[in-house]
Design a protein around this motif. Structure first.
Motif, mmCIF file in Angstrom:
data_model
loop_
_atom_site.group_PDB
_atom_site.id
_atom_site.type_symbol
_atom_site.label_atom_id
_atom_site.label_comp_id
_atom_site.label_asym_id
_atom_site.label_seq_id
_atom_site.Cartn_x
_atom_site.Cartn_y
_atom_site.Cartn_z
ATOM 1 N N CYS A 1 -22.129 66.653 -41.811
ATOM 2 C CA CYS A 1 -22.070 65.659 -42.877
ATOM 3 C C CYS A 1 -20.622 65.342 -43.217
ATOM 4 O O CYS A 1 -19.851 66.227 -43.579
ATOM 5 C CB CYS A 1 -22.777 66.206 -44.117
ATOM 6 S SG CYS A 1 -22.818 65.054 -45.496
ATOM 7 N N LEU B 1 -27.218 59.526 -49.942
ATOM 8 C CA LEU B 1 -26.998 60.115 -48.620
ATOM 9 C C LEU B 1 -25.714 59.563 -48.037
ATOM 10 O O LEU B 1 -25.527 58.349 -47.965
ATOM 11 C CB LEU B 1 -28.175 59.790 -47.679
ATOM 12 C CG LEU B 1 -28.055 60.306 -46.234
ATOM 13 C CD1 LEU B 1 -28.023 61.830 -46.207
ATOM 14 C CD2 LEU B 1 -29.210 59.777 -45.377
ATOM 15 N N CYS C 1 -25.165 65.273 -48.330
ATOM 16 C CA CYS C 1 -26.228 65.363 -47.341
ATOM 17 C C CYS C 1 -27.096 66.567 -47.673
ATOM 18 O O CYS C 1 -26.607 67.531 -48.278
ATOM 19 C CB CYS C 1 -25.664 65.537 -45.929
ATOM 20 S SG CYS C 1 -24.643 64.162 -45.344
ATOM 21 N N THR D 1 -25.855 70.497 -43.500
ATOM 22 C CA THR D 1 -24.730 70.280 -42.599
ATOM 23 C C THR D 1 -24.493 71.551 -41.806
ATOM 24 O O THR D 1 -24.804 72.660 -42.265
ATOM 25 C CB THR D 1 -23.455 69.872 -43.354
ATOM 26 O OG1 THR D 1 -22.431 69.520 -42.414
ATOM 27 C CG2 THR D 1 -22.936 71.004 -44.232
ATOM 28 N N LEU E 1 -24.603 61.518 -42.075
ATOM 29 C CA LEU E 1 -25.069 62.719 -41.406
ATOM 30 C C LEU E 1 -25.151 62.426 -39.912
ATOM 31 O O LEU E 1 -25.966 61.615 -39.468
ATOM 32 C CB LEU E 1 -26.436 63.125 -41.951
ATOM 33 C CG LEU E 1 -27.077 64.393 -41.393
ATOM 34 C CD1 LEU E 1 -26.168 65.610 -41.594
ATOM 35 C CD2 LEU E 1 -28.433 64.630 -42.059
ATOM 36 N N GLY F 1 -20.115 63.368 -47.624
ATOM 37 C CA GLY F 1 -21.375 63.705 -48.244
ATOM 38 C C GLY F 1 -21.780 62.665 -49.271
ATOM 39 O O GLY F 1 -21.113 61.640 -49.408
#
Length: 206
Positions: free
Chosen positions: A108, A96, A113, A116, A99, A111
């Motif tokens: 995001c 992850l 994520c 987004t 975010l 990234g």
């Protein structure tokens, strides 16, 4: 006719000196007093901001995530760092990115994520309302909730959301108006607090 002795006595008369000195010192004393009040209010406001973000973060980690996709994303089969995760594998931090959710959108960068460009869930308003209990001047436009990988969580967790990210709640762009300078406002520092996601379910914290 006033004689020389009378003029001398008048010149040496100091019966009104205390009143004159008081009138000269009063504005300075008032400024000093108001300055002390402002200093106390300033540090109290700083304490409010810090406590509000702590409470906001606490609510954010035990209620539904502000970015709803975090709660529904399964990491079983996800490839992270060239490794494909299977049921029960620990989720690496790099699974992850960052975010960030405001009152209007979750974005995001960087990234990866699970989502987004989507609006935040209802938990955002819950977090803001709880922060306002501590510091009423906080508005939804002052609050940012951020999720980052922590290296915690297990792919395919049957009881909770798979990933357990670091959750940072930030209060920004707040101001303070001192009494001593009417009409003047000063920017407060940003306040932030970070905790690791816990249950991540529901709309209320206990």
């Amino acid at each position: 006719m006033i004689g020389v002795p009378s003029i001398t006595r008048l010149w040496r008369n100091q019966s009104g000196a205390s009143a004159a000195e008081f009138a000269m010192l009063l504005p300075v004393a008032l400024l000093f007093l108001i300055g002390l009040l402002d200093a106390g209010r300033f540090f109290y406001t700083i304490n409010q901001g810090e406590k509000a973000t702590q409470i906001g973060a606490r609510w954010a980690v035990v209620t539904d995530p502000v970015a709803p996709a975090l709660a529904t994303t399964s990491y079983v089969g996800a490839t992270v760092g060239g490794v494909t995760l299977t049921q029960g594998d620990r989720i690496p931090a790099e699974a992850l990115g960052r975010l960030t959710c405001t009152q209007t959108i979750c974005e995001c960068n960087p990234g990866p994520c699970p989502t987004t460009g989507t609006p935040p869930g209802p938990s955002f308003a819950t977090v803001v309302a709880r922060m306002q209990d501590i510091m009423p001047q906080i508005g939804a436009d002052n609050v940012v909730v951020e999720y980052r990988g922590s290296g915690l969580g297990y792919a395919g967790d049957p009881d909770n959301m798979d990933i357990a990210p670091l959750v940072t709640v930030r209060a920004a762009e707040l101001t303070f108006s001192p009494y001593i300078l009417l009409g003047f406002t000063m920017n407060l520092p940003d306040f932030s607090y970070t905790l690791t996601m816990e249950d991540g379910k529901g709309q209320e914290a206990f």
